[in-house]
Scaffold this active site. Structure first.
Site, PDB file in Angstrom:
ATOM      1  N   SER A 135       0.836  -1.201   0.000  1.00 13.31           N
ATOM      2  CA  SER A 135       0.000   0.000   0.000  1.00 13.31           C
ATOM      3  C   SER A 135       0.864   1.242   0.000  1.00 13.31           C
ATOM      4  CB  SER A 135      -0.934  -0.006   1.209  1.00 13.31           C
ATOM      5  OG  SER A 135      -0.383   0.776   2.246  1.00 13.31           O
ATOM      6  N   LYS A 136       0.301   2.275  -0.622  1.00 17.14           N
ATOM      7  CA  LYS A 136       1.007   3.551  -0.744  1.00 17.14           C
ATOM      8  C   LYS A 136       1.407   4.098   0.615  1.00 17.14           C
ATOM      9  CE  LYS A 136      -1.295   5.324  -4.765  1.00 17.14           C
ATOM     10  NZ  LYS A 136      -2.189   6.273  -5.359  1.00 17.14           N
ATOM     11  N   ARG A 137       0.536   3.902   1.597  1.00 16.70           N
ATOM     12  CA  ARG A 137       0.790   4.492   2.899  1.00 16.70           C
ATOM     13  C   ARG A 137       1.840   3.721   3.672  1.00 16.70           C
ATOM     14  NH1 ARG A 137      -4.006   5.558   1.582  1.00 16.70           N
ATOM     15  NH2 ARG A 137      -4.725   3.459   2.027  1.00 16.70           N
TER      16      ARG A 137
END
Ligand code: GLU
Length: 469
Positions: A237-239
């Protein structure tokens, strides 16, 4: 170009994700080997999240991994936002054919109706109301009874019960097309024959297949490729994770290593070795060999790939690749002192110690610093015994008189000095290394001294020797 038409259809809503890069590479390998086309379509219809710099970022990142716009197999980029009229026209054809109908129920209406009826989701309530278009009215697809079978080149036959698929929206209440529709209409008008994309789109596929058929066309060949997961086996995930391809590029990963690593996420090249060059991977890659389970994006393995690629480079290629780091203003030496000839001589000795190109300056800094800062603790430790001091002095005078300045001669002289005082080479090296490089660890010592040269090595040894007095 005739032949199959693959496509890569990213949305420019953020950094270019490594998972997207793998999907692009797999499409690229297939399109090229099969003498087909790789269409790049930028799906830029989400105005709130799109930014032009993300589009340029995608194009640059693709070029970095070898997907070049000037290759004869490359077509595009096309921009989805330019085709809104076609999307709407297709929706109107579906309406005219009875495959879609207008509905004026709001989300609140649907919720109230669900409550009253004890149902869930949209239950086709406007199917037979004969509504025409109008402000606030959505156009919904009339999902037929029965089931939909998706033939997927990775997953085999996947059957969806149409009863689980509600009459989905094609046009919003303001008349704008939904992603599902735009994506199909573009694939259709761009003559796409193969849709190879991320697994997360599989639930869309039965709906999209119904649209293809309702528009009177055979659906394309589908393939949904497994997700990438992190060490905790969670979807990247990007986060949480470092997913931007650009970051790896900027940190000194080599494009060839990255391409090789990405290609092997869920697929193994023939012959069992995962290290393979592009030509072989392009020749061997088959969707039918793709592993169904999620692929672990393993940073350690990526680092190992990169190290292996760095070791395999010629010194000249290594210099070219590492130059931006070697000549950066924050290099640990004055950049104007950087000397390519000296670096080229040293390169084979530091390549085995580099994980990324960014490691290079820190391994050669002592060659280009006007003065080395001697780590006093390391120096005290390296010269902590009378024997060590004696060996350092003996080595210093032997080096002053060396007729040949090369690694073998330097090693032999130090070995001899060590033996005279009962010190093994490893121990005997320590004060010399600290005197000349400032530190206790670094690239092979004698090659380092050879590259640094006689004058500078002797100057540093004399300066360090003075500290002993
Ligand atoms: N634009 C979609 C995405 O970036 C891709 C859709 C597709 O490949 O069909 O997820």
């Amino acid at each position: 170009m005739t032949g199959p038409r693959y496509r890569f259809a990213p949305s420019p809503t953020g950094f270019f994700h490594v998972g997207g890069a793998r999907t692009a590479l797999w499409n690229w390998a297939l399109a090229r080997r099969e003498g087909g086309t790789f269409v790049l379509r930028i799906e830029d219809t989400d105005e709130a999240r799109n930014r032009p710099e993300w589009t340029q970022g995608i194009i640059d990142a693709l070029a970095w991994i070898g997907i070049h716009a000037d290759d004869p197999h490359f077509e595009g980029p096309y921009f989805q936002s330019h085709y809104a009229e076609q999307h709407v026209a297709a929706a109107q054809r579906l309406h005219a054919a009875g495959a879609a109908y207008y509905c004026d129920m709001t989300a609140a209406d649907i919720e109230a109706r669900n409550k009253a009826d004890g149902t869930q989701g949209y239950q086709g309530w406007s199917r037979d109301r004969g509504l025409g278009p109008g402000e606030g009215r959505v156009l919904r697809f009339r999902v037929p009874e029965g089931s939909t079978v998706v033939h997927d080149q990775v997953r085999g036959e996947v059957t969806f019960d149409n009863a689980t698929i509600e009459d989905f929206v094609l046009l919003r209440g303001n008349g704008s097309p939904m992603f599902l529709l735009a994506n199909v209409v573009d694939d259709l008008s761009m003559g796409i024959t193969h849709v190879v994309r991320a697994e997360e789109h599989l639930p869309n596929t039965p709906k999209q297949q119904m649209i293809w058929q309702a528009l009177g066309h055979q659906p394309p060949t589908w393939a949904h490729v497994p997700v990438l997961v992190n060490e905790q086996r969670k979807k990247l995930s990007k986060r949480r994770d470092k997913v931007a391809l650009e970051m790896y590029r900027d940190e000194g990963y080599l494009a060839a290593a990255m391409v090789n690593y990405l290609m092997t996420l869920g697929w193994t090249p023939k012959g069992g070795s995962e290290i393979a060059d592009w030509a072989n991977m392009e020749a061997d890659f088959r969707l039918s060999d793709v592993n169904l389970s999620p692929a672990f994006f393993d940073l350690k393995k990526l680092a190992a790939f990169n190290g292996e690629y760095i070791r395999a480079m010629s010194p000249g290629a290594f210099l070219d690749a590492a130059r931006p780091w070697l000549t950066a203003t924050d290099a640990p030496y004055p950049v104007d002192r950087f000397d390519e000839t000296v670096f080229l001589a040293m390169a084979p000795h530091i390549q085995p110690r580099c994980v990324t190109l960014a490691d290079a300056p820190g391994l050669v800094d002592f060659l280009f610093q006007p003065e080395v800062a001697i780590d006093s603790e390391a120096w005290a430790k390296a010269t902590g015994t009378a024997d060590a001091v004696a060996v350092f002095r003996a080595a210093s005078s032997a080096y002053e008189g060396l007729t040949e300045w090369n690694a073998d001669a330097l090693k032999a002289a130090l070995e001899a000095a060590g033996e005279a005082h009962g010190l093994k080479l490893g121990k005997a090296q320590a004060p010399v290394r600290v005197a000349v490089t400032g530190r206790t660890v670094g690239p092979p010592l004698f090659e380092s001294l050879e590259c640094l040269g006689r004058d500078e090595t002797l100057r540093r040894m004399r300066a360090a020797g003075a500290l002993l007095a």
